[in-house]
Design an enzyme around this catalytic site. Sequence first.
Site, PDB file in Angstrom:
ATOM      1  N   ARG A 243      -1.393  23.350  95.332  1.00 56.12           N
ATOM      2  CA  ARG A 243      -0.871  24.247  96.451  1.00 56.12           C
ATOM      3  C   ARG A 243       0.665  24.092  95.086  1.00 56.12           C
ATOM      4  NH1 ARG A 243      -4.147  24.042  98.507  1.00 56.12           N
ATOM      5  NH2 ARG A 243      -4.404  24.217 100.912  1.00 56.12           N
TER       6      ARG A 243
ATOM      7  N   SER B 156       0.256  23.262 107.679  1.00 52.94           N
ATOM      8  CA  SER B 156       0.673  22.172 107.507  1.00 52.94           C
ATOM      9  C   SER B 156       1.996  22.192 106.657  1.00 52.94           C
ATOM     10  CB  SER B 156      -0.239  21.817 106.160  1.00 52.94           C
ATOM     11  OG  SER B 156      -1.427  21.878 106.399  1.00 52.94           O
TER      12      SER B 156
ATOM     13  N   GLU C 257       5.256  19.916 102.224  1.00 53.00           N
ATOM     14  CA  GLU C 257       4.924  21.725 101.275  1.00 53.00           C
ATOM     15  C   GLU C 257       5.925  23.315 101.375  1.00 53.00           C
ATOM     16  OE1 GLU C 257       0.581  22.500 102.369  1.00 53.00           O
ATOM     17  OE2 GLU C 257       0.830  24.687 102.371  1.00 53.00           O
TER      18      GLU C 257
HETATM   19  C1  LIG Z   1      -0.151  28.524 110.701  1.00 51.65           C
HETATM   20  C2  LIG Z   1      -0.234  28.592 109.297  1.00 51.65           C
HETATM   21  C3  LIG Z   1      -0.927  27.986 109.552  1.00 51.65           C
HETATM   22  C4  LIG Z   1      -1.100  27.886 107.696  1.00 51.65           C
HETATM   23  N1  LIG Z   1      -2.439  27.516 106.993  1.00 51.65           N
HETATM   24  C5  LIG Z   1      -2.106  27.201 105.640  1.00 51.65           C
HETATM   25  C6  LIG Z   1      -3.970  27.219 104.929  1.00 51.65           C
HETATM   26  O1  LIG Z   1      -4.612  27.399 105.625  1.00 51.65           O
HETATM   27  N2  LIG Z   1      -3.264  27.520 103.527  1.00 51.65           N
HETATM   28  C7  LIG Z   1      -2.302  27.439 102.575  1.00 51.65           C
HETATM   29  O2  LIG Z   1      -2.194  27.360 101.608  1.00 51.65           O
HETATM   30  N3  LIG Z   1      -0.932  28.096 103.279  1.00 51.65           N
HETATM   31  C8  LIG Z   1      -1.299  27.780 104.670  1.00 51.65           C
HETATM   32  N4  LIG Z   1      -0.154  28.254 105.643  1.00 51.65           N
HETATM   33  C9  LIG Z   1       1.598  28.684 104.803  1.00 51.65           C
HETATM   34  C10 LIG Z   1       1.614  29.801 104.308  1.00 51.65           C
HETATM   35  O3  LIG Z   1       1.022  30.624 105.370  1.00 51.65           O
HETATM   36  C11 LIG Z   1       1.244  30.311 102.663  1.00 51.65           C
HETATM   37  O4  LIG Z   1       2.073  29.261 102.393  1.00 51.65           O
HETATM   38  C12 LIG Z   1       1.666  31.727 102.844  1.00 51.65           C
HETATM   39  O5  LIG Z   1       0.659  31.802 101.245  1.00 51.65           O
HETATM   40  C13 LIG Z   1       2.903  32.109 102.552  1.00 51.65           C
HETATM   41  O6  LIG Z   1       3.259  33.088 102.801  1.00 51.65           O
HETATM   42  P1  LIG Z   1       4.276  33.694 103.163  1.00 51.65           P
HETATM   43  O7  LIG Z   1       4.712  35.819 103.321  1.00 51.65           O
HETATM   44  O8  LIG Z   1       4.461  33.806 104.753  1.00 51.65           O
HETATM   45  O9  LIG Z   1       5.742  33.176 102.148  1.00 51.65           O
HETATM   46  P2  LIG Z   1       6.966  32.762 102.751  1.00 51.65           P
HETATM   47  O10 LIG Z   1       7.165  31.903 103.486  1.00 51.65           O
HETATM   48  O11 LIG Z   1       8.337  33.933 103.130  1.00 51.65           O
HETATM   49  O12 LIG Z   1       7.646  32.690 101.263  1.00 51.65           O
HETATM   50  C14 LIG Z   1       7.271  31.249 100.338  1.00 51.65           C
HETATM   51  C15 LIG Z   1       7.459  30.822  99.567  1.00 51.65           C
HETATM   52  O13 LIG Z   1       7.668  32.416  98.049  1.00 51.65           O
HETATM   53  C16 LIG Z   1       8.421  32.915  98.130  1.00 51.65           C
HETATM   54  N5  LIG Z   1       7.875  34.224  97.842  1.00 51.65           N
HETATM   55  C17 LIG Z   1       7.332  34.975  98.958  1.00 51.65           C
HETATM   56  N6  LIG Z   1       7.268  36.368  98.568  1.00 51.65           N
HETATM   57  C18 LIG Z   1       7.672  35.696  96.961  1.00 51.65           C
HETATM   58  C19 LIG Z   1       6.929  37.190  96.281  1.00 51.65           C
HETATM   59  N7  LIG Z   1       7.002  38.390  96.591  1.00 51.65           N
HETATM   60  N8  LIG Z   1       7.419  36.989  95.408  1.00 51.65           N
HETATM   61  C20 LIG Z   1       8.286  35.714  94.628  1.00 51.65           C
HETATM   62  N9  LIG Z   1       8.019  34.826  95.952  1.00 51.65           N
HETATM   63  C21 LIG Z   1       7.824  35.263  96.929  1.00 51.65           C
HETATM   64  C22 LIG Z   1       9.852  32.680  99.003  1.00 51.65           C
HETATM   65  O14 LIG Z   1      10.764  32.380  98.338  1.00 51.65           O
HETATM   66  C23 LIG Z   1       9.276  31.139  98.876  1.00 51.65           C
HETATM   67  O15 LIG Z   1       9.659  30.066  98.439  1.00 51.65           O
HETATM   68  C24 LIG Z   1       0.079  28.745 107.286  1.00 51.65           C
HETATM   69  C25 LIG Z   1       0.957  28.804 107.328  1.00 51.65           C
HETATM   70  C26 LIG Z   1       1.384  29.001 109.114  1.00 51.65           C
HETATM   71  C27 LIG Z   1       2.545  29.549 110.031  1.00 51.65           C
END
Ligand SMILES: Cc1cc2nc3c(=O)[nH]c(=O)nc-3n(C[C@H](O)[C@H](O)[C@H](O)COP(=O)(O)OP(=O)(O)OC[C@H]3O[C@@H](n4cnc5c(N)ncnc54)[C@H](O)[C@@H]3O)c2cc1C
Length: 338
Positions: free
Chosen positions: A164, A238, A334
């Site tokens: 992570r 998580s 996380e």
């Molecule tokens: C129901 C649920 C289940 C989940 N299960 C998992 C799982 O099984 N495994 C897991 O690893 N995660 C899980 N997650 C967490 C999440 O889905 C991941 O971390 C995902 O990659 C976040 O993507 P996002 O586009 O929503 O990022 P955001 O929440 O929008 O951003 C997260 C971080 O990334 C940065 N960021 C986003 N896009 C970019 C970009 N293009 N360039 C640079 N920085 C960027 C943001 O500034 C921030 O720091 C879960 C979340 C939920 C709600």
Amino acid sequence: MPRILEKISLKSLNTFGVQAYARWYTDINKVEDLQELSSTDQISGKPLLILGGGSNMLFTKDYDGLVMRINIKGIKSEIIEDNVYVTAGGGEVWNDLVNYCVDNQFAGIENLSLIPGSVGASPIQNIGAYGVELMDVFHSCRAYEIQTGEIREFSNWDCRFSYRDSIFKNELKGAYIIIEVTYKLSKIFSPKLNYGAIAQELQNRGILNPSIKNVSEVVSSIRVSKLPDPATIGNAGSFFKNPIVNLGDFRHIQSVFPDIINYPLDNERIKLAAGWLIEQCGWKGRVIGNTGTWKNQALVLVNHGNATGDEIFELSSQIIKSVQIRFGVILEREVNII
Ligand SMILES: Cc1cc2nc3c(=O)[nH]c(=O)nc-3n(C[C@H](O)[C@H](O)[C@H](O)COP(=O)(O)OP(=O)(O)OC[C@H]3O[C@@H](n4cnc5c(N)ncnc54)[C@H](O)[C@@H]3O)c2cc1C
């Protein structure tokens, strides 16, 4: 030139569904949008927050800066012998990419089915689930350096992936916008079934030789049964990382709690299940005001309706404290706290 909007609610743009306002907000639909914006004085000097699907963020206050939502689309693939190089825009929805690969019989990310969020965020915390981590399939990404406007390519090695974690959460935090990611997948399917209930669920369905699609469907259905859907109950998956302790500390904890769930990583380090630790402290399914922990998984903090980011953050602090008192283990969040 992308439009910069003022005082925009982020409530529908984060999966916790908490209210927070961005002082300025813009959508980035193509790389040229970034270049055009940088050539004006509209973004210089402003604090910048890069937003994908908002599924790994907790807003504890309004954002007094510019929120840039990455919406760059496009998926293409190139087959070289048994390998498939799939390249996707940073704004693609992660699960749409998974479905594209499953439909085309490209193996490697089926265990990561149904993780919310965007392609661009996938390397940031090295997403992982059901025995697969992004680093297993990540080939490279192209990223826009905010300070210089230059585009740089990062290899798997450059990203310094670990559990992570990546360089984008550490030395290069906030320095780059990921515009495109290339994954190295395979035409040859070697199913990874030995994690969680995948093998059991396949057996329940009478599937002996699973296809890529079978594995994707089984992972998706297990996830749906375990995790709350952010469309109905706000959450970010998580909330804490699984803590990693050294062998000496582990033996000490195990002497007091013989049932402790643990996964040896090597001869020195043991990964503990954060959800189990939290559950043992009595938090599972508890409702505290507008917030609480999920009834099926204590590791997931939820918004029962009108929780503020502060309330959820406060709950996470209480959980950290009680786990530390009971087990002497310090949980690390996380979720990105904004
Ligand atoms: C129901 C649920 C289940 C989940 N299960 C998992 C799982 O099984 N495994 C897991 O690893 N995660 C899980 N997650 C967490 C999440 O889905 C991941 O971390 C995902 O990659 C976040 O993507 P996002 O586009 O929503 O990022 P955001 O929440 O929008 O951003 C997260 C971080 O990334 C940065 N960021 C986003 N896009 C970019 C970009 N293009 N360039 C640079 N920085 C960027 C943001 O500034 C921030 O720091 C879960 C979340 C939920 C709600």
